[in-house]
Design a protein around this motif. Structure first.
Motif, PDB file in Angstrom:
ATOM      1  N   TYR A  27      12.650 -39.165 -46.569  1.00 26.02           N
ATOM      2  CA  TYR A  27      14.039 -39.431 -46.232  1.00 26.02           C
ATOM      3  C   TYR A  27      14.924 -39.170 -47.446  1.00 26.02           C
ATOM      4  CZ  TYR A  27      18.155 -40.935 -43.901  1.00 26.02           C
ATOM      5  OH  TYR A  27      19.400 -40.909 -43.335  1.00 26.02           O
ATOM      6  N   VAL A  28      16.103 -38.651 -47.165  1.00 28.50           N
ATOM      7  CA  VAL A  28      17.095 -38.387 -48.215  1.00 28.50           C
ATOM      8  C   VAL A  28      18.418 -39.002 -47.773  1.00 28.50           C
ATOM      9  CG1 VAL A  28      18.474 -36.590 -49.324  1.00 28.50           C
ATOM     10  CG2 VAL A  28      15.993 -36.292 -49.076  1.00 28.50           C
ATOM     11  N   PHE A  29      18.855 -39.998 -48.506  1.00 35.56           N
ATOM     12  CA  PHE A  29      20.225 -40.453 -48.276  1.00 35.56           C
ATOM     13  C   PHE A  29      21.215 -39.453 -48.871  1.00 35.56           C
ATOM     14  CE2 PHE A  29      18.338 -44.734 -47.726  1.00 35.56           C
ATOM     15  CZ  PHE A  29      19.003 -45.124 -46.586  1.00 35.56           C
ATOM     16  N   HIS A  30      20.975 -39.053 -50.119  1.00 38.78           N
ATOM     17  CA  HIS A  30      22.008 -38.317 -50.848  1.00 38.78           C
ATOM     18  C   HIS A  30      21.502 -37.036 -51.482  1.00 38.78           C
ATOM     19  CE1 HIS A  30      23.530 -42.590 -51.113  1.00 38.78           C
ATOM     20  NE2 HIS A  30      24.440 -41.954 -50.409  1.00 38.78           N
ATOM     21  N   GLY A  31      22.291 -35.989 -51.340  1.00 45.35           N
ATOM     22  CA  GLY A  31      22.076 -34.766 -52.093  1.00 45.35           C
ATOM     23  C   GLY A  31      22.949 -34.774 -53.337  1.00 45.35           C
ATOM     24  N   VAL A  32      22.459 -34.130 -54.396  1.00 43.40           N
ATOM     25  CA  VAL A  32      23.277 -33.988 -55.609  1.00 43.40           C
ATOM     26  C   VAL A  32      24.285 -32.853 -55.417  1.00 43.40           C
ATOM     27  CG1 VAL A  32      23.258 -33.579 -58.105  1.00 43.40           C
ATOM     28  CG2 VAL A  32      21.328 -34.780 -57.013  1.00 43.40           C
ATOM     29  N   ILE A  63      21.401 -39.276 -40.199  1.00 40.96           N
ATOM     30  CA  ILE A  63      21.659 -38.214 -41.180  1.00 40.96           C
ATOM     31  C   ILE A  63      22.841 -38.691 -42.018  1.00 40.96           C
ATOM     32  CG2 ILE A  63      22.145 -35.776 -41.522  1.00 40.96           C
ATOM     33  CD1 ILE A  63      21.091 -35.230 -38.718  1.00 40.96           C
ATOM     34  N   HIS A  64      22.564 -39.168 -43.202  1.00 43.55           N
ATOM     35  CA  HIS A  64      23.601 -39.840 -43.986  1.00 43.55           C
ATOM     36  C   HIS A  64      24.490 -38.853 -44.743  1.00 43.55           C
ATOM     37  CE1 HIS A  64      25.429 -43.120 -46.231  1.00 43.55           C
ATOM     38  NE2 HIS A  64      25.202 -42.442 -47.351  1.00 43.55           N
ATOM     39  N   GLY A  86      43.594 -33.893 -48.460  1.00 44.79           N
ATOM     40  CA  GLY A  86      44.959 -33.573 -48.852  1.00 44.79           C
ATOM     41  C   GLY A  86      45.587 -34.768 -49.539  1.00 44.79           C
ATOM     42  N   SER A  87      46.684 -35.262 -48.985  1.00 45.74           N
ATOM     43  CA  SER A  87      47.333 -36.438 -49.572  1.00 45.74           C
ATOM     44  C   SER A  87      46.950 -37.720 -48.855  1.00 45.74           C
ATOM     45  CB  SER A  87      48.859 -36.253 -49.524  1.00 45.74           C
ATOM     46  OG  SER A  87      49.272 -36.072 -48.169  1.00 45.74           O
ATOM     47  N   THR A  88      45.950 -37.638 -47.991  1.00 42.76           N
ATOM     48  CA  THR A  88      45.551 -38.792 -47.176  1.00 42.76           C
ATOM     49  C   THR A  88      44.282 -39.424 -47.724  1.00 42.76           C
ATOM     50  OG1 THR A  88      46.505 -37.710 -45.237  1.00 42.76           O
ATOM     51  CG2 THR A  88      44.964 -39.506 -44.818  1.00 42.76           C
ATOM     52  N   LEU A  89      44.301 -40.757 -47.816  1.00 41.94           N
ATOM     53  CA  LEU A  89      43.118 -41.513 -48.232  1.00 41.94           C
ATOM     54  C   LEU A  89      42.436 -42.070 -46.989  1.00 41.94           C
ATOM     55  CD1 LEU A  89      41.243 -43.047 -50.188  1.00 41.94           C
ATOM     56  CD2 LEU A  89      43.037 -44.808 -50.385  1.00 41.94           C
ATOM     57  N   LEU A  90      41.173 -41.692 -46.825  1.00 47.64           N
ATOM     58  CA  LEU A  90      40.384 -42.163 -45.692  1.00 47.64           C
ATOM     59  C   LEU A  90      39.215 -43.003 -46.191  1.00 47.64           C
ATOM     60  CD1 LEU A  90      40.110 -38.832 -43.627  1.00 47.64           C
ATOM     61  CD2 LEU A  90      41.765 -40.694 -43.302  1.00 47.64           C
ATOM     62  N   THR A  91      38.798 -43.938 -45.330  1.00 45.22           N
ATOM     63  CA  THR A  91      37.506 -44.591 -45.543  1.00 45.22           C
ATOM     64  C   THR A  91      36.596 -44.171 -44.394  1.00 45.22           C
ATOM     65  OG1 THR A  91      38.176 -46.546 -44.283  1.00 45.22           O
ATOM     66  CG2 THR A  91      38.518 -46.598 -46.683  1.00 45.22           C
ATOM     67  N   SER A  92      35.306 -44.219 -44.649  1.00 44.00           N
ATOM     68  CA  SER A  92      34.366 -43.882 -43.592  1.00 44.00           C
ATOM     69  C   SER A  92      33.179 -44.821 -43.641  1.00 44.00           C
ATOM     70  CB  SER A  92      33.893 -42.434 -43.748  1.00 44.00           C
ATOM     71  OG  SER A  92      32.981 -42.115 -42.712  1.00 44.00           O
ATOM     72  N   GLY A  93      32.631 -45.064 -42.468  1.00 42.55           N
ATOM     73  CA  GLY A  93      31.360 -45.764 -42.359  1.00 42.55           C
ATOM     74  C   GLY A  93      30.272 -44.772 -42.021  1.00 42.55           C
ATOM     75  N   GLU A  94      29.148 -45.288 -41.600  1.00 40.97           N
ATOM     76  CA  GLU A  94      28.043 -44.409 -41.206  1.00 40.97           C
ATOM     77  C   GLU A  94      28.336 -43.758 -39.860  1.00 40.97           C
ATOM     78  OE1 GLU A  94      25.555 -43.675 -43.085  1.00 40.97           O
ATOM     79  OE2 GLU A  94      24.270 -42.625 -41.668  1.00 40.97           O
ATOM     80  N   THR A 124      33.681 -37.235 -32.086  1.00 48.92           N
ATOM     81  CA  THR A 124      32.421 -37.829 -32.540  1.00 48.92           C
ATOM     82  C   THR A 124      32.721 -38.724 -33.734  1.00 48.92           C
ATOM     83  OG1 THR A 124      31.762 -36.263 -34.286  1.00 48.92           O
ATOM     84  CG2 THR A 124      31.340 -35.596 -31.994  1.00 48.92           C
ATOM     85  N   SER A 125      31.674 -39.309 -34.254  1.00 45.75           N
ATOM     86  CA  SER A 125      31.807 -40.034 -35.511  1.00 45.75           C
ATOM     87  C   SER A 125      32.052 -39.061 -36.662  1.00 45.75           C
ATOM     88  CB  SER A 125      30.517 -40.804 -35.802  1.00 45.75           C
ATOM     89  OG  SER A 125      30.353 -41.867 -34.898  1.00 45.75           O
ATOM     90  N   MET A 126      32.470 -39.623 -37.774  1.00 45.33           N
ATOM     91  CA  MET A 126      32.542 -38.893 -39.041  1.00 45.33           C
ATOM     92  C   MET A 126      31.706 -39.690 -40.033  1.00 45.33           C
ATOM     93  SD  MET A 126      35.911 -38.323 -41.384  1.00 45.33           S
ATOM     94  CE  MET A 126      35.998 -37.178 -42.711  1.00 45.33           C
ATOM     95  N   THR A 127      30.708 -39.063 -40.591  1.00 38.96           N
ATOM     96  CA  THR A 127      29.873 -39.793 -41.545  1.00 38.96           C
ATOM     97  C   THR A 127      30.548 -39.841 -42.912  1.00 38.96           C
ATOM     98  OG1 THR A 127      28.622 -37.813 -41.991  1.00 38.96           O
ATOM     99  CG2 THR A 127      27.728 -39.322 -40.344  1.00 38.96           C
ATOM    100  N   ALA A 128      29.896 -40.515 -43.825  1.00 46.01           N
ATOM    101  CA  ALA A 128      30.558 -40.924 -45.072  1.00 46.01           C
ATOM    102  C   ALA A 128      30.571 -39.872 -46.166  1.00 46.01           C
ATOM    103  CB  ALA A 128      29.886 -42.194 -45.597  1.00 46.01           C
TER     104      ALA A 128
END
Ligand SMILES: [Fe+2]
Length: 488
Positions: free
Chosen positions: A303-308, A233-234, A147-155, A181-185
């Motif tokens: 291993y897959v870090f990133h999906g397109v 699971i990145h 929304g109007s909120t800027l978040l940063t995330s770690g692993e 729980t955590s929130m991934t990036a």
């Protein structure tokens, strides 16, 4: 040694010859060797353009070389690992630092860099202070718009909220106490509903939890997704109907983690490449319960870090991914991965086997840190944008941008030259665009020959033409990870 020569480190993370070379065609020639060598006696992530910067600075009304589109107004902000103490045991384990550029109708109003002020930052504690999670995070991987909120995330750990006005830290963001729980990036914003889909993984059960939140920050749904063990699971993907998880054999190693927390210099990376764990892709109805997940197996561990991106094709889900043949093979601190390739996975929505097609092989610069139009997240896409990733024995060597046409296989490249390095090229859609590639690609580019960093914008319809706008920044911007765009 041939295999080793091809080893690449990839990233959670990640240039400009003004006599830029560009090329297009089915494949792209590998980049030439960088002309700025690394000192092999010193961690690669603490030297050259990777090295942290010490100052938080701001600069106003920066000149633009070329022209930014007048319809472009908003904030580009990118996160990365920047250890406050000047040292860290791994590229992934520095304090979060964001670098932002505020654009107003084609003019650059300001540049700022700010640490993400987590408790670890405030204590100058580095990474080695107890189990990661909650506010015990460096929040150094990505920037997210909710929304109007800027978040940063770690692993792992909670996200942190920043002010968009000056990038200062508001504090940990726990969805009014509901996020347990955590929130991934790599959350995914569904362009049709505006809902944010994300997940967290844990080192003890529940190992994997899927969440859904509204744009105003209400956590609407949380459900455990059963998996056999604690894996890294990145990233994940969504379609208009599905959430898609890849559960791959990088397994949390408690003994290594304890050794690492006691002595980060021990080199005991807390995850271990464990091929016997197996490799599977799970499809879960979007917003559904975890026990509805349907797992399909992959023939080979990877291993897959990133999906397109991903999309639904009848009773299958199609997922395009940046695939490594292995990663974290030993208890390494360098995080070296195996061969990188661009793959298309076709996954049944009922349990079965994944079809795994190679789109671009390891010798043809498949690229990493993919980007796609935000309006096509979970929908069929023609193009993806990746950063060149030169095979190297000593760390990461990112170059310019690859525009990959998934329909034709054609690739268009802008290579900034051997001393210039970029990172993720964030796609920002043109407000009036009709074709999916009508928009711009933004990133930071650093020239190791001159020491100059720039904010660079390309026209995504004509990548090979090189930058349409370059903004010289008042200090070096270290290579980093993921960005977002906040339209004004
Ligand atoms: Fe990432």
């Amino acid at each position: 040694m041939r295999l080793h020569r091809r080893e690449v480190l990839v990233l959670a993370g990640g240039a400009l010859a003004f006599a830029a070379c560009s090329s297009s065609g089915r494949t792209a020639a590998p980049r030439p060797p960088t002309t700025v060598p690394l000192d092999p006696g010193h961690p690669w992530w603490l030297q050259r353009g990777f090295a942290p910067v010490r100052k938080e600075v701001e600069a106003f009304d920066l000149p633009v070389q070329g022209a930014l589109p007048p319809e472009l107004s908003g904030l580009y902000v990118r996160n990365g690992s920047n250890p406050r103490t000047g040292t860290s045991p791994h590229w992934f384990f520095g304090d979060g630092m964001v670098h932002g550029v505020r654009i107003d109708r084609g003019r650059v109003r300001w540049y700022r860099n700010r640490y993400v002020r987590t408790p670890l930052y405030e204590a100058s504690a580095g990474f080695g202070t107890g189990a990661p999670g909650g506010t015990n995070t460096q929040s150094n991987v990505s920037c997210i718009r909710l929304g109007s909120t800027l978040l940063t995330s770690g692993e792992v750990g909670l996200p942190f909220e920043l002010q968009t006005s000056d990038l200062s830290t508001v504090g940990a963001y726990d969805f009014s106490g509901r996020l347990k729980t955590s929130m991934t990036a790599h959350p995914k914003l569904d362009p049709a509903t505006g809902l944010l889909h994300f997940f967290g993984y844990g080192f003890v059960p529940p190992y994997l939890t899927y969440h859904m939140a509204s744009p105003d920050g209400r956590l609407l749904h949380s459900t455990e997704v059963p998996v056999p063990g604690p894996t890294m699971i990145h990233d994940f993907a969504i379609t208009e109907h599905d959430a898609v998880f890849w559960d791959l054999p990088v397994v949390f190693d408690m003994d290594a983690a304890i050794a690492y927390i006691k002595d980060p210099s021990s080199g005991r990376f807390p995850f271990r490449w464990t091929p016997s764990y197996g490799a599977r892709v799970g499809v879960l109805p979007l917003g559904g319960n975890g026990d509805q997940v349907q797992w399909s197996s992959l023939d080979e561990p990877c291993y897959v870090f990133h999906g397109v991106n991903a999309f639904r094709d009848g009773e299958h889900v199609v997922v395009d991914v940046c695939r490594l043949s292995s990663v974290f093979g030993e208890h390494t601190t360098t995080g070296i991965g195996g061969e990188l390739s661009l793959r298309r996975w076709t996954v049944p929505t009922t349990a079965g086997k994944v079809r795994d097609d190679v789109l671009v092989g390891a010798d043809d610069d498949p690229g990493e840190l993919p980007s796609r139009p935000p309006g096509l997240v979970g929908r069929p896409h023609r193009y993806g944008y990746l950063v060149q990733n030169r095979p190297t024995d000593d760390g990461v060597d990112l170059g310019g941008v690859i525009k990959h046409d998934f329909r034709s296989g054609r690739r268009t490249v802008w290579d900034p030259g051997p001393t210039r390095h970029s990172g993720e090229w964030l796609f920002v859609a043109s407000p009036d665009g009709r074709d999916e590639d009508e928009g711009w690609l933004m990133t930071y580019v650093h020239d190791e020959a001159t020491g100059v960093s720039e904010f660079v914008t390309l026209d995504a319809t004509d990548v090979a033409a090189g930058p349409i706008a370059r903004v010289r920044l008042p200090q070096r911007v270290p290579y980093g990870f993921h960005a977002t765009w906040f339209p004004a």
